[in-house]
Scaffold this active site. Structure first.
Site: not given
Length: 514
Positions: A219, A452, A480
């Site tokens: 991320s 996602d 995610h």
């Protein structure tokens, strides 16, 4: 991204939060090489050549603090300490694997504590797993702003204000947040940007003796990794950027696309729910189920849900949204969301509130980590944000059209940056949005999940195409990030790349895990 909805490493930390510390120690791994300990400039030599005091800190982990300059433009000036942790390799060690779970603001130390669950046996055999709290985060010169009571009020602000009073509350709350950070952490704020965190990571790389950085970031951690590669392309060995953030996307555009990602995830959840036992929706269609979620949010906005946790918090629309968002990060948590929604439809929001607390890192005793504060502080100096209440109001309305359940919340979550009291020292914040190319770096593996919720797949495509040596690996799945979430295809490709530098075919897409 900067907002009350997101701490983008949450999928991994849902697991990491379950892992506690014990009290055993393990022999220090030998350092490898000496060239890596040479500083790029003489002024920084002392930082790269330091020998930290690694000490056992439970479950075979070792912890240490590493000194870095507060301001890299003035290396002889004030210093801060970066807290780091490592789990020594279990087999024939070939170096260190640096990791970051995202955020910004998520703790790399707590993430590393879950290494036995989050990384394959093959990786753990060959690498020391090294986590660290980036500057401003957790145990590394943390940004502090508000009391826990004040954070409760800020997080609970109506994220879809539709009256002048609610808009004024958003403005006052955002101004108060920025002012509190300036009052308590003003001297630190200009230096917490990701460029400095990348420089810190290079110091850590040198300190552990690695000639090139081996890294797995998720991320926001993909931005940290990409920025590192752009600053130090010749010091890259292998980087995996999983759940990619696209630095070439403007702040407001990113907010809107991210909100749409959560809409896609919510729709995927409802489709799955309607096929599962115990699904709380009375409608048997996806559109009908999505409408029921809308009705729940409207109900919570007008008549807060019941809170049986005994902490006095009012479960309005904001806490309800946070509770729904949290399990969307990890499809394995969808059964928990089904149960929590079933209770919420009956008026009890307690389970949603428990899940919201995971996202904002609020402990059962009511005390927050500094995740929310550091998230805001880092993002507000990393990226340019528009100014003015009317600008945010218009952007929120536009985002809500594209993402009815989440658009307004994501957009208003960035509002404190409109009042941020400092800019990044040394011009590290982008005056304009631009891609990171990392010219001269070896192949960099960018991983994206098709559905996602937090970092849409198009961002992974964008980052892979912008990096001069980017290679895209897709995963046709939910949740995610992709590594160690159930796909043997993804796991094998990542492990082969990190260990043997075998690069998968560009644009390969792994099928959904069975």
């Amino acid at each position: 991204m900067t907002n009350r909805l997101l701490a983008a490493g949450t999928a991994a930390l849902l697991i990491a939060a379950l892992v506690g510390a014990c009290s055993t120690s393990q022999e220090s791994p030998a350092k490898t090489g000496t060239d890596a300990r040479k500083a790029p400039t003489a002024a920084l030599q002392s930082f790269y050549s330091q020998t930290p005091d690694w000490a056992g800190c439970g479950e075979g982990f070792e912890c240490a603090k590493v000194k870095v300059p507060l301001d890299y433009a003035k290396p002889s000036g004030e210093q801060i300490e970066i807290s780091a942790i490592r789990l020594p390799a279990t087999g024939e060690r070939m170096g260190s694997l640096f990791i970051n779970p995202g955020g910004p603001g998520a703790s790399g130390i707590q993430y590393a504590r879950a290494a036995p669950f989050l990384f394959s046996d093959d990786l753990r055999a060959r690498f020391d797993i090294v986590g660290f709290d980036p500057r401003g985060v957790g145990e590394s010169a943390p940004v502090t702003c508000m009391t826990s009571h004040q954070l409760d009020a800020y997080v609970g602000l109506d994220g879809s204000p539709d009256t002048p009073a609610e808009i004024a509350a958003q403005e006052n709350g955002s101004k108060s947040f920025a002012a509190a950070c300036q009052a308590k952490s003003g001297s630190l704020l200009p230096f917490v940007g990701t460029a400095n965190a990348a420089r810190d990571m290079d110091v850590l790389r040198g300190v552990v003796g690695d000639s090139g950085l081996t890294y797995l970031g998720k991320s926001y951690g993909t931005y940290l990794g990409a920025l590192y590669a752009d600053l130090f392309p010749k010091r890259v060995r292998a980087l995996v950027l999983d759940g990619a953030v696209d630095p070439a996307v403007s702040s407001f555009s990113a907010n809107k696309v991210q909100a749409q990602g959560f809409e896609v995830a919510l729709k995927a959840f409802t489709e799955d729910c309607l096929r599962a036992s115990g699904c709380p929706f009375t409608s048997r269609t996806v559109d009908g189920a999505m409408a029921e979620v809308s009705g729940l949010l409207q109900k919570a906005d007008e008549h807060p849900l019941r809170n049986d946790l005994g902490d006095g918090r009012v479960i309005g629309e904001a806490w309800t949204v946070l509770g729904i968002v949290t399990p969307l990060y990890d499809h394995q948590q969808w059964p928990r969301l089904r149960a929590a929604l079933g209770q919420a439809f009956k008026g009890d929001g307690s389970d949603l509130l428990r899940m919201a607390d995971i996202l904002v890192d609020r402990r059962p005793d009511g005390v927050y980590s500094n995740q929310t504060e550091s998230n805001m502080a880092i993002n507000c100096v990393d990226h340019p944000y528009p100014k003015g209440t009317a600008t945010y109001e218009k952007a929120a309305v536009d985002a809500a059209k594209a993402a009815p359940h989440f658009g307004s919340f994501v957009m208003w979550g960035s509002f404190p940056c409109s009042f941020w009291p400092v800019k990044a020292a040394g011009g590290d914040a982008a005056d304009s949005v631009k891609p990171l190319k990392a010219e001269g770096a070896p192949p960099i593996l960018v991983v994206g999940t098709v559905r996602d919720p937090a970092t849409p797949y198009e961002w992974a495509k964008g980052l892979a195409s912008e990096l001069s040596s980017g290679v895209l690996l897709g995963y046709d799945g939910d949740g995610h990030t992709a590594y160690r979430t159930g796909s043997a295809c993804v796991d094998t490709a990542v492990d082969d790349y990190l260990i043997a530098l075998r690069v998968p075919k560009n644009d390969m897409v792994c099928p959904e895990a069975g």
